[in-house]
Scaffold this active site. Structure first.
Site, PDB file in Angstrom:
ATOM      1  N   GLY A  10      33.361  50.337  48.787  1.00 13.61           N
ATOM      2  CA  GLY A  10      31.946  50.019  48.571  1.00 13.61           C
ATOM      3  C   GLY A  10      31.532  50.175  47.120  1.00 13.61           C
ATOM      4  CB  SER A  36      35.686  57.004  51.255  1.00 16.52           C
ATOM      5  OG  SER A  36      35.695  58.384  51.053  1.00 16.52           O
ATOM      6  CB  VAL A  44      32.465  52.545  33.944  1.00 19.79           C
ATOM      7  CG1 VAL A  44      32.232  53.916  33.365  1.00 19.79           C
ATOM      8  CG2 VAL A  44      33.843  52.422  34.538  1.00 19.79           C
ATOM      9  CE  LYS A  75      28.449  40.979  26.799  1.00 14.52           C
ATOM     10  NZ  LYS A  75      29.629  41.313  27.581  1.00 14.52           N
ATOM     11  N   PRO A  93      29.258  35.492  20.281  1.00  9.62           N
ATOM     12  CG  PRO A  93      28.169  33.786  19.104  1.00  9.62           C
ATOM     13  CD  PRO A  93      29.441  34.585  19.135  1.00  9.62           C
ATOM     14  CG  LEU A 348      38.651  48.392  39.371  1.00  5.21           C
ATOM     15  CD1 LEU A 348      38.179  49.842  39.334  1.00  5.21           C
ATOM     16  CD2 LEU A 348      38.883  47.887  37.951  1.00  5.21           C
ATOM     17  CB  THR A 359      37.191  40.142  31.814  1.00  4.22           C
ATOM     18  OG1 THR A 359      38.012  41.206  31.343  1.00  4.22           O
ATOM     19  CG2 THR A 359      36.961  39.136  30.724  1.00  4.22           C
ATOM     20  CB  ILE A 361      31.641  42.210  36.837  1.00  8.38           C
ATOM     21  CG1 ILE A 361      31.557  43.719  37.126  1.00  8.38           C
ATOM     22  CG2 ILE A 361      30.631  41.436  37.655  1.00  8.38           C
ATOM     23  CD1 ILE A 361      30.372  44.420  36.515  1.00  8.38           C
ATOM     24  CE1 TYR A 450      47.945  25.730  34.956  1.00 12.96           C
ATOM     25  CE2 TYR A 450      48.930  27.429  33.568  1.00 12.96           C
ATOM     26  CZ  TYR A 450      49.058  26.293  34.351  1.00 12.96           C
ATOM     27  OH  TYR A 450      50.277  25.737  34.534  1.00 12.96           O
TER      28      TYR A 450
HETATM   29  P1  FAD Z   1      35.736  51.288  42.743  1.00 13.80           P
HETATM   30  O1  FAD Z   1      34.432  51.330  42.043  1.00 13.80           O
HETATM   31  O2  FAD Z   1      36.783  52.259  42.348  1.00 13.80           O
HETATM   32  O3  FAD Z   1      35.460  51.369  44.280  1.00 13.80           O
HETATM   33  C1  FAD Z   1      36.450  51.731  45.225  1.00 13.80           C
HETATM   34  C2  FAD Z   1      35.822  51.943  46.585  1.00 13.80           C
HETATM   35  O4  FAD Z   1      36.862  52.171  47.530  1.00 13.80           O
HETATM   36  C3  FAD Z   1      34.876  53.130  46.684  1.00 13.80           C
HETATM   37  O5  FAD Z   1      33.740  52.766  47.424  1.00 13.80           O
HETATM   38  C4  FAD Z   1      35.669  54.159  47.475  1.00 13.80           C
HETATM   39  O6  FAD Z   1      34.846  55.033  48.224  1.00 13.80           O
HETATM   40  C5  FAD Z   1      36.477  53.235  48.359  1.00 13.80           C
HETATM   41  N1  FAD Z   1      37.660  53.873  48.923  1.00 13.80           N
HETATM   42  C6  FAD Z   1      38.757  54.319  48.268  1.00 13.80           C
HETATM   43  N2  FAD Z   1      39.601  54.891  49.140  1.00 13.80           N
HETATM   44  C7  FAD Z   1      39.040  54.776  50.369  1.00 13.80           C
HETATM   45  C8  FAD Z   1      39.425  55.160  51.673  1.00 13.80           C
HETATM   46  N3  FAD Z   1      40.577  55.805  51.928  1.00 13.80           N
HETATM   47  N4  FAD Z   1      38.611  54.876  52.703  1.00 13.80           N
HETATM   48  C9  FAD Z   1      37.429  54.241  52.495  1.00 13.80           C
HETATM   49  N5  FAD Z   1      37.027  53.837  51.287  1.00 13.80           N
HETATM   50  C10 FAD Z   1      37.822  54.115  50.239  1.00 13.80           C
HETATM   51  N6  FAD Z   1      33.868  45.512  34.228  1.00 13.80           N
HETATM   52  C11 FAD Z   1      32.978  44.713  33.630  1.00 13.80           C
HETATM   53  O7  FAD Z   1      32.765  43.583  34.091  1.00 13.80           O
HETATM   54  N7  FAD Z   1      32.313  45.115  32.518  1.00 13.80           N
HETATM   55  C12 FAD Z   1      32.530  46.311  31.944  1.00 13.80           C
HETATM   56  O8  FAD Z   1      31.874  46.646  30.963  1.00 13.80           O
HETATM   57  C13 FAD Z   1      33.504  47.163  32.525  1.00 13.80           C
HETATM   58  N8  FAD Z   1      33.800  48.369  31.987  1.00 13.80           N
HETATM   59  C14 FAD Z   1      34.758  49.141  32.557  1.00 13.80           C
HETATM   60  C15 FAD Z   1      35.152  50.328  31.936  1.00 13.80           C
HETATM   61  C16 FAD Z   1      36.184  51.077  32.468  1.00 13.80           C
HETATM   62  C17 FAD Z   1      36.638  52.333  31.783  1.00 13.80           C
HETATM   63  C18 FAD Z   1      36.814  50.679  33.674  1.00 13.80           C
HETATM   64  C19 FAD Z   1      37.926  51.485  34.275  1.00 13.80           C
HETATM   65  C20 FAD Z   1      36.405  49.525  34.301  1.00 13.80           C
HETATM   66  C21 FAD Z   1      35.406  48.730  33.747  1.00 13.80           C
HETATM   67  N9  FAD Z   1      35.036  47.535  34.330  1.00 13.80           N
HETATM   68  C22 FAD Z   1      34.145  46.722  33.709  1.00 13.80           C
HETATM   69  C23 FAD Z   1      35.568  47.131  35.630  1.00 13.80           C
HETATM   70  C24 FAD Z   1      34.557  47.462  36.721  1.00 13.80           C
HETATM   71  O9  FAD Z   1      34.155  48.816  36.614  1.00 13.80           O
HETATM   72  C25 FAD Z   1      35.159  47.220  38.069  1.00 13.80           C
HETATM   73  O10 FAD Z   1      35.714  45.940  38.115  1.00 13.80           O
HETATM   74  C26 FAD Z   1      34.100  47.318  39.135  1.00 13.80           C
HETATM   75  O11 FAD Z   1      33.388  48.527  39.057  1.00 13.80           O
HETATM   76  C27 FAD Z   1      34.703  47.184  40.509  1.00 13.80           C
HETATM   77  O12 FAD Z   1      35.371  48.335  40.924  1.00 13.80           O
HETATM   78  P2  FAD Z   1      35.923  48.347  42.400  1.00 13.80           P
HETATM   79  O13 FAD Z   1      34.784  48.112  43.323  1.00 13.80           O
HETATM   80  O14 FAD Z   1      37.084  47.447  42.463  1.00 13.80           O
HETATM   81  O15 FAD Z   1      36.489  49.832  42.574  1.00 13.80           O
END
Ligand code: FAD
Length: 517
Positions: A10, A36, A44, A75, A93, A348, A359, A361, A450
């Site tokens: 989530g 979870s 972030v 932005k 830009p 991720l 990139t 999002i 691509y």
């Molecule tokens: P997460 O936010 O890690 O979510 C994982 C989810 O899985 C959580 O809800 C957790 O509870 C759930 N989960 C895990 N294990 C279990 C389990 N066993 N059972 C149930 N649920 C579970 N992107 C941009 O576009 N611009 C930015 O400026 C940017 N800056 C970033 C900076 C950093 C340092 C990093 C690391 C990333 C950045 N990103 C950025 C990428 C961006 O943060 C992610 O792409 C975005 O937040 C999506 O994360 P996610 O939902 O894939 O994972």
């Protein structure tokens, strides 16, 4: 037929996916999202890319409503500081250089060098960033694109267009956006389960039958979307899909982040993300309405977490006192295939490169849009999967190459980290492209072939801004009359100034939106 979807996770990826699929498929698809309460989201990911506008449009969300709820700001660019030398900066830009006499203004600039500021000479948005302007007037109207040229019977047009190159993206508070999308999805029928997934239950031929949760038993579905972040619990762990690291090309594997409360009424809100080069990486600064999001992205080969945190605190100054730092280990690269059997990884879990061009999002949005376009119908699903996997892999590989160029082309060489950036192996064919770009700025036939979100102009902007590679002007321009190009450079400056004079500051715009008085 796919009738039910189970999304695990989530974070931004999980809720963006749930909301988009619910709006697209309505009640023909049942969607359950399991997250979870014990595993935090990455917390972030707050700067985006201009295509993200399309995502909010698809959901039917008006930015005048959702932006204040998520402390969002505009932005217009990324500001690169100190990549060439300390004190130097330039903008990348959301604006293409104009075309004059069949040649890009970037080519003309290299030939004529009207000043030492490529960005100010070719993009009106650079002036808006320097002067902290909003791209919209207080009544919501967008900044002008067309300008009547004084004493000439013609219009001069800035290089941003409605759908293809929109002049802005957003910054937002990631936690607030996730909350906003949760409410949006749940109101439309997404079933929200707060629980831990403890096991993945396999069915016939290795596909996923269900997920076992701690308190809600087994949840079954037709298609499973792995949004579990860097853990990639379903795709990499349960299905064993290999992960291809990009680390040999992009060594930054760690980050430390701070949320810095800031008085924007006093400081103003810069309408761009800033990426400031540092000893072992770079620091992002993302201005939101009430605070700044900042973080140091670095390579653990060159810097430890304590040192990185101290560098970041020094960079932020007194405002960093007492704030809790969030240390993050990053997995850089992509899954060999993001969709295997009945499991698609988005976010991720699918892949990630350091956020230098915001990139993460964009990858999520691209994956969701592609999933809708390749949605399994029960027939030819293998072909759909294959096509999806190729598209998603190309997007990430292309962005990887673009980011590698940032380090390779940066003039900065003042320590081992920045020296090593010039000698690391380059991905296939990038070395050849770079040689060509020295003689001829990138165009559509010489960048990564691509779709990966970046147009050739972005490569040219980075080469000219980073300043570390000897790029040469086109010999043909020496034989052409440069007066029209020179006039266009002047017009860009004049139009930038007109906009700076007319538009409200970004702070004024959002303060007015909250309280029109
Ligand atoms: P997460 O936010 O890690 O979510 C994982 C989810 O899985 C959580 O809800 C957790 O509870 C759930 N989960 C895990 N294990 C279990 C389990 N066993 N059972 C149930 N649920 C579970 N992107 C941009 O576009 N611009 C930015 O400026 C940017 N800056 C970033 C900076 C950093 C340092 C990093 C690391 C990333 C950045 N990103 C950025 C990428 C961006 O943060 C992610 O792409 C975005 O937040 C999506 O994360 P996610 O939902 O894939 O994972």
């Amino acid at each position: 037929m796919t009738k039910s979807i189970v999304i695990v996770g989530g974070g931004t990826a999980g809720w963006m996916t749930a909301a988009y699929l619910k709006v697209t498929f309505r009640d023909s698809l049942s969607i359950t999202l399991v997250e979870s309460a014990n595993v935090p989201t990455i917390g972030v990911g707050e700067a985006t890319f201009s295509t993200v506008r399309r995502y909010f449009q698809h959901l039917g969300l008006d930015e005048r409503e959702w932006m204040p709820e998520c402390d969002a700001t505009y932005k217009l660019a990324i500001r690169f500081e100190d990549w060439r030398a300390d004190g130097h900066y330039f903008y990348h830009p959301f604006e293409r250089p104009r075309v004059v006499e069949g040649f890009s203004l970037a080519d003309w600039w290299l030939h004529a060098r009207p000043s030492d500021r490529f960005d100010q000479d070719t993009a009106v948005l650079a002036a808006l960033c320097d002067n902290l302007r909003s791209p919209r007037y207080l009544d919501g109207t967008m900044l002008e694109r067309d300008f009547v040229v004084p004493d000439e019977d013609r219009l001069s047009r800035a290089g941003f267009e409605g759908d293809t190159q929109f002049p802005y993206a957003f910054h937002f508070d990631a936690a607030k956006l996730a909350g906003y999308l949760t409410e949006f999805g749940v109101r439309r029928g997404v079933q929200h389960v707060l629980d831990d997934v403890v096991e993945v239950v396999h069915g016939d031929r290795g596909a996923i039958d269900g997920i076992r949760t701690r308190e809600h038993g087994i949840i079954s579905g037709d298609l499973f979307i792995d949004c579990t972040g860097f853990k990639a619990l379903l795709l990499n762990k349960a299905l064993g899909v290999p992960f291809q690291s990009y680390q040999q090309y992009l060594p930054n594997d760690s980050a430390v982040a701070l949320r810095v409360p800031t008085d924007m009424a006093t400081n103003g809100i810069r309408p761009c993300t800033t990426a400031t080069a540092r000893d072992a990486g770079w620091i992002w600064t993302i201005p939101l309405y009430r605070r700044i999001g900042t973080g140091y992205v670095y390579s653990s080969e060159y810097c430890g977490p304590d040192e990185a945190e101290q560098s970041l605190r020094r960079f932020v100054g007194a405002r960093a006192e007492g704030l809790e730092a969030n240390h993050i280990r990053m997995r850089i690269g992509r899954s060999e295939s993001s969709w295997v059997k009945n499991c698609v990884a988005i976010g991720l879990s699918s892949g990630f490169v350091e956020p230098l061009e915001s990139t993460g999002i964009f990858f999520i949005q691209n994956a969701i849009e592609q999933l809708v376009k390749h949605f399994p119908s029960g027939e030819d699903d293998d072909l759909l999967r294959e096509a999806y996997n190729q598209q998603v892999a190309h997007v990430m590989d292309g962005v990887r190459d673009f980011l590698v160029l940032h380090y390779y082309a940066a003039a900065r060489q003042d320590n081992q980290y920045w020296k090593d950036a010039k000698t690391r192996p380059l991905p296939d064919s990038l070395a050849e492209r770079i040689e060509l770009w020295k003689a001829k700025l990138p165009d559509e036939s010489t960048v990564f072939p691509y779709f990966h979100g970046f147009e050739p102009y972005s490569y040219a902007v980075m080469l000219l801004g980073l300043g570390g590679l000897p790029v040469r002007p086109l010999p043909a321009l020496a034989n052409l009359d440069a007066s029209a190009a020179r006039r266009e450079f002047e017009l860009v400056r004049e139009q930038g100034q007109i906009l700076v004079d007319r538009l409200p500051s970004q702070y004024e715009y959002f303060a007015h939106l909250r309280d029109p008085g």
